[in-house]
Design a protein around this motif. Structure first.
Motif, short mmCIF file in Angstrom:
data_model
loop_
_atom_site.label_atom_id
_atom_site.label_comp_id
_atom_site.label_asym_id
_atom_site.label_seq_id
_atom_site.Cartn_x
_atom_site.Cartn_y
_atom_site.Cartn_z
N VAL A 18 -5.79 -6.76 12.77
CA VAL A 18 -4.62 -6.43 11.36
C VAL A 18 -4.89 -6.83 9.67
O VAL A 18 -4.54 -5.93 8.92
CB VAL A 18 -3.04 -6.50 11.88
CG1 VAL A 18 -2.53 -6.31 10.57
CG2 VAL A 18 -3.14 -6.54 13.51
N ALA A 19 -5.60 -8.21 9.82
CA ALA A 19 -5.19 -9.13 7.97
C ALA A 19 -5.89 -8.42 7.26
O ALA A 19 -5.69 -8.02 6.52
CB ALA A 19 -5.25 -11.04 8.29
N ALA A 20 -7.51 -7.89 8.10
CA ALA A 20 -8.32 -7.13 7.88
C ALA A 20 -8.29 -5.94 6.94
O ALA A 20 -8.22 -5.40 5.72
CB ALA A 20 -10.27 -7.02 7.60
N ALA A 21 -7.32 -5.16 8.03
CA ALA A 21 -7.07 -3.99 7.74
C ALA A 21 -5.86 -3.29 6.04
O ALA A 21 -6.12 -3.28 5.89
CB ALA A 21 -6.40 -3.26 9.06
N ILE A 22 -5.08 -4.71 6.33
CA ILE A 22 -3.75 -5.10 4.94
C ILE A 22 -4.72 -5.25 4.14
O ILE A 22 -4.34 -4.38 2.77
CB ILE A 22 -3.51 -6.42 5.72
CG1 ILE A 22 -2.09 -6.36 6.89
CG2 ILE A 22 -1.85 -6.81 4.39
CD1 ILE A 22 -1.41 -6.89 6.96
N GLU A 41 -0.58 -14.93 10.90
CA GLU A 41 -1.74 -14.11 12.21
C GLU A 41 -1.20 -12.70 12.66
O GLU A 41 -1.28 -12.52 13.83
CB GLU A 41 -2.47 -15.06 13.14
CG GLU A 41 -2.78 -16.27 11.97
CD GLU A 41 -4.13 -16.81 14.03
OE1 GLU A 41 -5.38 -16.10 14.71
OE2 GLU A 41 -4.17 -17.73 13.21
N PRO A 42 -1.42 -11.94 12.38
CA PRO A 42 -0.25 -10.33 11.88
C PRO A 42 -1.00 -9.68 13.72
O PRO A 42 -2.11 -9.67 13.03
CB PRO A 42 -0.11 -9.74 11.24
CG PRO A 42 -0.90 -10.13 9.84
CD PRO A 42 -1.42 -11.53 10.28
N PHE A 43 -0.26 -8.95 13.96
CA PHE A 43 -0.81 -8.81 15.53
C PHE A 43 -0.42 -6.60 14.73
O PHE A 43 -1.18 -5.84 15.13
CB PHE A 43 -0.78 -8.86 16.45
CG PHE A 43 0.52 -8.88 17.18
CD1 PHE A 43 1.19 -7.31 17.28
CD2 PHE A 43 1.56 -9.90 16.92
CE1 PHE A 43 2.89 -7.93 17.81
CE2 PHE A 43 2.66 -9.85 17.50
CZ PHE A 43 3.52 -8.94 17.98
N PHE A 44 0.31 -6.82 14.22
CA PHE A 44 1.26 -5.46 13.44
C PHE A 44 1.45 -5.71 12.25
O PHE A 44 2.05 -6.88 11.85
CB PHE A 44 2.36 -5.45 14.53
CG PHE A 44 3.13 -3.80 13.85
CD1 PHE A 44 2.64 -2.77 14.24
CD2 PHE A 44 4.38 -4.20 13.71
CE1 PHE A 44 3.83 -1.00 14.21
CE2 PHE A 44 5.36 -2.52 13.37
CZ PHE A 44 4.40 -1.41 13.41
#
Length: 130
Positions: A18-22, A41-44
């Motif tokens: 998710v962090a890489a997608a953000i 460390e976001p999962f959503f």
């Protein structure tokens, strides 16, 4: 009788990180994070730019983009933009790579494709003006 309004529809992408997608959606496509859980460390997360919103979540599974399912149905999201030429120029300046460059499609649209790190293909464009 007036029908209730629908404000929009948003794709929900399963991603590895998710962090890489953000980071991708923020740096390359100009989206801002409007929500993430948890903060460290976001999962959503939800990323937005004007009226476009994308929900991203890591669930411990590999993403299965449409292009993997069928090559003739590549797009995972169609993002309507009034000026695809201008947006393509902005994205070039941000270092975005185009899966398919700006142009006119056989379907009567004008736009371009961007593929994210998980293989999701987003088409940014509009119907061609005749």
């Amino acid at each position: 009788m007036t029908e209730p309004a629908i404000g929009g529809i948003s794709p929900f992408f399963i991603v590895r990180d998710v962090a890489a997608a953000i980071a991708f959606y923020g740096q390359r496509l100009g989206f801002a994070v409007t929500y993430q859980q948890p903060d460290d460390e976001p999962f959503f997360a939800i990323v937005c730019r004007e009226g476009a919103m994308i929900l991203i979540k890591s669930v411990g599974e590999q993403a299965v983009p449409n292009s993997v399912r069928h090559p003739d149905a590549r797009w995972d999201a169609y993002v309507h933009v009034a000026d695809p030429d201008g947006l393509a120029e902005e994205y070039r300046g941000r270092g975005a790579l185009f899966a398919v460059p700006l142009g006119d499609t056989e379907d009567g649209l004008r736009g371009f494709e961007v593929e994210d790190a998980d293989g999701y293909v987003l088409f940014f464009g509009r119907p061609r003006l005749e």
